[in-house]
Write a protein that holds these residues in place. Structure first.
Motif, PDB file in Angstrom:
ATOM      1  N   PRO A 254       1.257  -1.004  -0.128  1.00  0.00           N
ATOM      2  CA  PRO A 254      -0.149  -0.120  -0.407  1.00  0.00           C
ATOM      3  C   PRO A 254       0.933   0.779  -0.024  1.00  0.00           C
ATOM      4  O   PRO A 254       2.059   1.335   0.800  1.00  0.00           O
ATOM      5  CB  PRO A 254      -0.763  -0.096   1.389  1.00  0.00           C
ATOM      6  CG  PRO A 254      -0.052  -1.250   1.630  1.00  0.00           C
ATOM      7  CD  PRO A 254       0.950  -2.010   1.412  1.00  0.00           C
ATOM      8  N   ALA A 255       0.595   2.164  -0.929  1.00  0.00           N
ATOM      9  CA  ALA A 255       1.219   4.039  -1.104  1.00  0.00           C
ATOM     10  C   ALA A 255       0.326   3.993  -1.176  1.00  0.00           C
ATOM     11  O   ALA A 255      -0.611   3.938  -2.457  1.00  0.00           O
ATOM     12  CB  ALA A 255       2.369   2.925  -1.723  1.00  0.00           C
ATOM     13  N   THR A 256       0.869   5.403  -1.233  1.00  0.00           N
ATOM     14  CA  THR A 256      -0.198   7.293  -1.947  1.00  0.00           C
ATOM     15  C   THR A 256       0.507   7.498  -2.966  1.00  0.00           C
ATOM     16  O   THR A 256       1.650   6.922  -3.636  1.00  0.00           O
ATOM     17  CB  THR A 256      -0.104   7.712  -0.252  1.00  0.00           C
ATOM     18  OG1 THR A 256       1.838   8.241  -0.131  1.00  0.00           O
ATOM     19  CG2 THR A 256      -0.724   7.047   0.456  1.00  0.00           C
ATOM     20  N   GLY A 257      -0.206   8.908  -3.230  1.00  0.00           N
ATOM     21  CA  GLY A 257       0.445   9.673  -4.187  1.00  0.00           C
ATOM     22  C   GLY A 257      -0.106   8.225  -5.827  1.00  0.00           C
ATOM     23  O   GLY A 257      -0.447   7.457  -5.754  1.00  0.00           O
ATOM     24  N   THR A 258       1.512   9.031  -6.650  1.00  0.00           N
ATOM     25  CA  THR A 258       1.448   8.379  -7.403  1.00  0.00           C
ATOM     26  C   THR A 258       1.759   6.830  -7.860  1.00  0.00           C
ATOM     27  O   THR A 258       2.148   6.544  -9.369  1.00  0.00           O
ATOM     28  CB  THR A 258       1.871   9.103  -8.586  1.00  0.00           C
ATOM     29  OG1 THR A 258       3.514   9.246  -8.119  1.00  0.00           O
ATOM     30  CG2 THR A 258       1.207  11.010  -9.162  1.00  0.00           C
ATOM     31  N   MET A 259       2.659   6.395  -6.670  1.00  0.00           N
ATOM     32  CA  MET A 259       3.066   5.300  -6.795  1.00  0.00           C
ATOM     33  C   MET A 259       1.994   4.127  -7.785  1.00  0.00           C
ATOM     34  O   MET A 259       3.047   3.471  -8.584  1.00  0.00           O
ATOM     35  CB  MET A 259       3.229   4.517  -5.456  1.00  0.00           C
ATOM     36  CG  MET A 259       4.409   3.087  -5.630  1.00  0.00           C
ATOM     37  SD  MET A 259       5.915   3.960  -6.514  1.00  0.00           S
ATOM     38  CE  MET A 259       6.434   4.882  -5.098  1.00  0.00           C
ATOM     39  N   GLY A 260       0.730   4.488  -7.382  1.00  0.00           N
ATOM     40  CA  GLY A 260       0.061   3.090  -8.365  1.00  0.00           C
ATOM     41  C   GLY A 260       1.089   3.527  -9.668  1.00  0.00           C
ATOM     42  O   GLY A 260       0.563   1.909 -10.980  1.00  0.00           O
ATOM     43  N   ALA A 261       0.279   4.277 -10.561  1.00  0.00           N
ATOM     44  CA  ALA A 261       0.753   4.840 -11.224  1.00  0.00           C
ATOM     45  C   ALA A 261       1.962   4.400 -12.208  1.00  0.00           C
ATOM     46  O   ALA A 261       2.041   4.090 -13.133  1.00  0.00           O
ATOM     47  CB  ALA A 261       0.019   6.232 -11.899  1.00  0.00           C
ATOM     48  N   ARG A 262       2.184   4.352 -11.576  1.00  0.00           N
ATOM     49  CA  ARG A 262       4.268   4.795 -11.662  1.00  0.00           C
ATOM     50  C   ARG A 262       4.501   3.082 -11.902  1.00  0.00           C
ATOM     51  O   ARG A 262       5.114   2.516 -12.783  1.00  0.00           O
ATOM     52  CB  ARG A 262       5.442   5.116 -10.597  1.00  0.00           C
ATOM     53  CG  ARG A 262       6.223   4.873 -10.959  1.00  0.00           C
ATOM     54  CD  ARG A 262       7.245   5.315  -9.387  1.00  0.00           C
ATOM     55  NE  ARG A 262       8.743   5.243 -10.494  1.00  0.00           N
ATOM     56  CZ  ARG A 262       9.973   4.255  -9.354  1.00  0.00           C
ATOM     57  NH1 ARG A 262       9.346   3.264  -9.020  1.00  0.00           N
ATOM     58  NH2 ARG A 262      10.705   3.923  -9.707  1.00  0.00           N
ATOM     59  N   LEU A 263       4.031   2.036 -11.381  1.00  0.00           N
ATOM     60  CA  LEU A 263       4.797   0.390 -11.169  1.00  0.00           C
ATOM     61  C   LEU A 263       3.546  -0.131 -12.037  1.00  0.00           C
ATOM     62  O   LEU A 263       3.906  -0.624 -13.008  1.00  0.00           O
ATOM     63  CB  LEU A 263       4.047   0.354  -9.394  1.00  0.00           C
ATOM     64  CG  LEU A 263       4.757  -0.147  -8.384  1.00  0.00           C
ATOM     65  CD1 LEU A 263       4.140  -0.112  -7.391  1.00  0.00           C
ATOM     66  CD2 LEU A 263       6.218  -0.239  -9.142  1.00  0.00           C
ATOM     67  N   ALA A 264       2.723   0.065 -12.441  1.00  0.00           N
ATOM     68  CA  ALA A 264       1.595  -0.540 -12.777  1.00  0.00           C
ATOM     69  C   ALA A 264       2.229   0.310 -14.922  1.00  0.00           C
ATOM     70  O   ALA A 264       2.184  -0.393 -15.500  1.00  0.00           O
ATOM     71  CB  ALA A 264      -0.158  -0.131 -13.191  1.00  0.00           C
ATOM     72  N   SER A 265       2.540   1.679 -15.080  1.00  0.00           N
ATOM     73  CA  SER A 265       2.958   1.666 -16.452  1.00  0.00           C
ATOM     74  C   SER A 265       4.443   1.680 -16.475  1.00  0.00           C
ATOM     75  O   SER A 265       4.808   0.795 -17.893  1.00  0.00           O
ATOM     76  CB  SER A 265       3.648   3.211 -15.858  1.00  0.00           C
ATOM     77  OG  SER A 265       2.645   4.132 -16.063  1.00  0.00           O
ATOM     78  N   LEU A 266       5.513   0.774 -15.593  1.00  0.00           N
ATOM     79  CA  LEU A 266       6.741  -0.213 -15.286  1.00  0.00           C
ATOM     80  C   LEU A 266       6.209  -1.266 -16.067  1.00  0.00           C
ATOM     81  O   LEU A 266       7.014  -2.288 -16.554  1.00  0.00           O
ATOM     82  CB  LEU A 266       7.404   0.216 -13.874  1.00  0.00           C
ATOM     83  CG  LEU A 266       7.753   1.190 -13.787  1.00  0.00           C
ATOM     84  CD1 LEU A 266       8.208   1.264 -12.059  1.00  0.00           C
ATOM     85  CD2 LEU A 266       9.464   1.874 -14.788  1.00  0.00           C
ATOM     86  N   GLU A 267       5.238  -1.744 -15.629  1.00  0.00           N
ATOM     87  CA  GLU A 267       4.564  -3.274 -15.244  1.00  0.00           C
ATOM     88  C   GLU A 267       4.230  -2.959 -17.376  1.00  0.00           C
ATOM     89  O   GLU A 267       4.681  -4.340 -17.827  1.00  0.00           O
ATOM     90  CB  GLU A 267       3.089  -3.815 -15.237  1.00  0.00           C
ATOM     91  CG  GLU A 267       2.829  -4.814 -15.654  1.00  0.00           C
ATOM     92  CD  GLU A 267       1.578  -5.047 -14.768  1.00  0.00           C
ATOM     93  OE1 GLU A 267       0.961  -6.116 -14.986  1.00  0.00           O
ATOM     94  OE2 GLU A 267       1.269  -4.360 -13.806  1.00  0.00           O
ATOM     95  N   ALA A 268       3.449  -1.800 -17.687  1.00  0.00           N
ATOM     96  CA  ALA A 268       3.343  -1.990 -19.505  1.00  0.00           C
ATOM     97  C   ALA A 268       4.183  -2.136 -19.960  1.00  0.00           C
ATOM     98  O   ALA A 268       4.268  -2.540 -21.170  1.00  0.00           O
ATOM     99  CB  ALA A 268       1.854  -1.064 -19.571  1.00  0.00           C
ATOM    100  N   ARG A 269       4.457  -1.507 -19.971  1.00  0.00           N
ATOM    101  CA  ARG A 269       6.332  -0.912 -20.904  1.00  0.00           C
ATOM    102  C   ARG A 269       6.698  -2.387 -20.734  1.00  0.00           C
ATOM    103  O   ARG A 269       7.364  -2.592 -21.675  1.00  0.00           O
ATOM    104  CB  ARG A 269       7.073  -0.194 -20.590  1.00  0.00           C
ATOM    105  CG  ARG A 269       8.366   0.598 -21.201  1.00  0.00           C
ATOM    106  CD  ARG A 269       9.012   1.001 -21.150  1.00  0.00           C
ATOM    107  NE  ARG A 269       9.691   1.646 -19.529  1.00  0.00           N
ATOM    108  CZ  ARG A 269      10.643   2.196 -19.518  1.00  0.00           C
ATOM    109  NH1 ARG A 269      10.789   3.403 -19.965  1.00  0.00           N
ATOM    110  NH2 ARG A 269      11.148   1.851 -18.532  1.00  0.00           N
ATOM    111  N   ALA A 270       7.010  -3.098 -19.448  1.00  0.00           N
ATOM    112  CA  ALA A 270       8.073  -4.226 -20.011  1.00  0.00           C
ATOM    113  C   ALA A 270       7.304  -5.427 -20.913  1.00  0.00           C
ATOM    114  O   ALA A 270       7.622  -6.372 -21.655  1.00  0.00           O
ATOM    115  CB  ALA A 270       8.454  -4.604 -18.273  1.00  0.00           C
ATOM    116  N   LEU A 271       6.115  -5.500 -20.154  1.00  0.00           N
ATOM    117  CA  LEU A 271       5.059  -6.202 -20.964  1.00  0.00           C
ATOM    118  C   LEU A 271       5.195  -6.511 -22.740  1.00  0.00           C
ATOM    119  O   LEU A 271       5.179  -7.209 -23.332  1.00  0.00           O
ATOM    120  CB  LEU A 271       3.387  -6.740 -20.116  1.00  0.00           C
ATOM    121  CG  LEU A 271       3.734  -7.014 -18.969  1.00  0.00           C
ATOM    122  CD1 LEU A 271       1.726  -6.628 -18.381  1.00  0.00           C
ATOM    123  CD2 LEU A 271       3.889  -8.587 -19.037  1.00  0.00           C
ATOM    124  N   GLY A 272       4.748  -4.785 -22.838  1.00  0.00           N
ATOM    125  CA  GLY A 272       5.144  -4.630 -23.937  1.00  0.00           C
ATOM    126  C   GLY A 272       6.168  -5.219 -25.094  1.00  0.00           C
ATOM    127  O   GLY A 272       6.120  -5.756 -25.953  1.00  0.00           O
TER     128      GLY A 272
END
Length: 434
Positions: A254-272
């Motif tokens: 559980p993390a506040t701020g933009t951390m969720g968007a950051r980690l999901a974006s990193l995941e998306a780029r890596a999966l792509g």
């Protein structure tokens, strides 16, 4: 050419290692097996108010890894000058200022005062000193995105080492936890320095230490950020599948701020990049949902935040990796929007690396869309940037773009040939610069 005295030589040797005077004293004491040498005494030698004896020079030679004869020659120069009654030149960095101090000099002076406040604390630190340390960390974190590494590397390293030393001392439990978080963030900055320099092994070592600090502090936000850092390192080290796993792992905290968007974006780029179209698309949607769910929470700018412009940059790269016409169009739109947002932001908040990455995504997008002229305009922005701003990841992107432009479908195009030649000249020159 004036001969080098012992003071100037000692300052040069210490600066080459990036050590403080106290660090030299500590290493000297290890070599001698005593505790007699102090940082103040090293300072006297550097100012040439005293000349180290032959025995002292023998241990200094061990500390600096040089021949004792070099120290003997420099000591001889200083002694001859003193005997002749000539004014002894001050070592580099010791001369009086002839002009008003710069803002950088004033800031460095203030930092010295801040460090002294930590020294005089009741134990080895107190609440105010820890708070001041945090202020310096966040200043570096903000500057990191827009300044060349050469301007920040030493500051990051010295502040990180200071946090380590404080943790080796005694402080109240609450301050110990805060110091572990601070040390973890500084290790994260050190990891970024190595990542941007292309040293992925050292970057991961710093990231592991940051993780250890997060564990000691039991800090979910730092855990999540470090997992993202490890994902980033692994991605550029050529393992997008593992990078996606690390990004997903970070989302479990559980993390506040933009951390969720950051980690999901990193995941998306890596999966792509790994060829998982469905997974990449789902992760992009997850990142958008995380962004839309953000409240008006205050977040420190810089490397520890994830602004919308950066998210759009990652989205553009992800869409390009998916490759079909619709995704290429989305990549162009995302990259263009990222560039617009960065241009409208404050200079200190404008991520140079992501701005360059967005331009390169636009180059690839326009080439895939058949608009070579538009691609050349975007590429010029990157190639005209100072070499100090071209990180290892940007150079890798440029090399990949050069390889793409060498494909059979582009042969015979003078414009493409010119673009490729320009890319190769810049990457070669930058490699020589580094």
């Amino acid at each position: 050419m004036a001969e080098t005295g012992i003071g100037t030589l000692l300052v040069q040797l210490r600066d080459d290692l990036g050590w403080s005077q106290q660090r030299v004293a500590d290493e000297y004491n290890k070599a001698e097996g005593r505790s007699a040498m102090t940082g103040k005494e090293v300072g006297r030698y550097e100012r040439e108010s005293r000349v180290p004896t032959s025995r002292t020079r023998s241990f200094l030679a061990v500390v600096f890894g040089i021949e004792m004869s070099a120290l003997d020659r420099a000591a001889g120069v200083t002694k001859r000058r003193k005997a002749a009654g000539r004014r002894i030149p001050q070592p580099i960095g010791q001369k009086g200022l002839q002009a008003p101090p710069s803002r950088r000099a004033l800031a460095a002076d203030a930092a010295t005062s801040a460090r002294f406040s930590r020294f005089v604390a009741n134990r080895n630190t107190d609440a105010y000193a820890v708070e001041q340390l945090d202020v310096e960390v966040f200043t570096l974190a903000r500057q990191y995105v827009s300044h060349p590494l050469s301007e920040l590397y030493i500051d990051i390293r010295e502040l990180r080492d200071e946090a380590f030393e404080l943790l080796r001392g005694r402080q109240r439990p609450r301050q110990t936890l805060d110091l572990y978080v601070t040390a973890g963030r500084l290790c994260g900055l050190s990891a970024h320095v190595c990542l941007d320099s292309g040293d992925y092994s050292s970057a991961m070592t710093h990231a592991r230490t940051a993780w250890a600090c997060a564990e000691e502090a039991d800090h979910h936000g730092l855990r999540a950020w470090v997992r993202g850092m490890q994902s980033l390192i692994t991605f550029w080290n050529g393992d997008p599948g593992k990078a996606a796993e690390l990004a997903r792992s970070g989302q479990s905290f559980p993390a506040t701020g933009t951390m969720g968007a950051r980690l999901a974006s990193l995941e998306a780029r890596a999966l792509g990049m790994a060829g998982d179209r469905h997974g990449a698309t789902a992760a992009l949607l997850k990142a958008e949902r995380a962004r839309n769910a953000l409240q008006n929470s205050e977040e420190t700018p810089g490397i520890f935040s994830f602004p919308h412009a950066k998210q759009l940059t990652y989205a553009g790269t992800t869409h390009l990796s998916l490759g079909d016409r619709s995704n290429v169009r989305q990549a162009i739109d995302s990259a263009a929007a990222a560039i617009d947002l960065y241009r409208d932001s404050d200079t200190d908040d404008r991520s140079t690396g992501d701005l360059l990455a967005a331009h390169l995504d636009l180059v690839r997008g326009h080439i895939l869309a058949g608009d070579v002229d538009a691609a050349e305009t975007m590429l010029t922005f990157v190639l005209d940037s100072p070499p100090s701003l071209l990180s290892a990841s940007i150079l890798r992107r440029l090399a990949g773009l050069s390889d793409e432009l060498g494909a059979d479908q582009y042969r015979g195009s003078p414009c493409v040939a010119h673009l490729r030649e320009h890319i190769m000249s810049i990457t070669t020159a930058t490699a020589s610069y580094r």
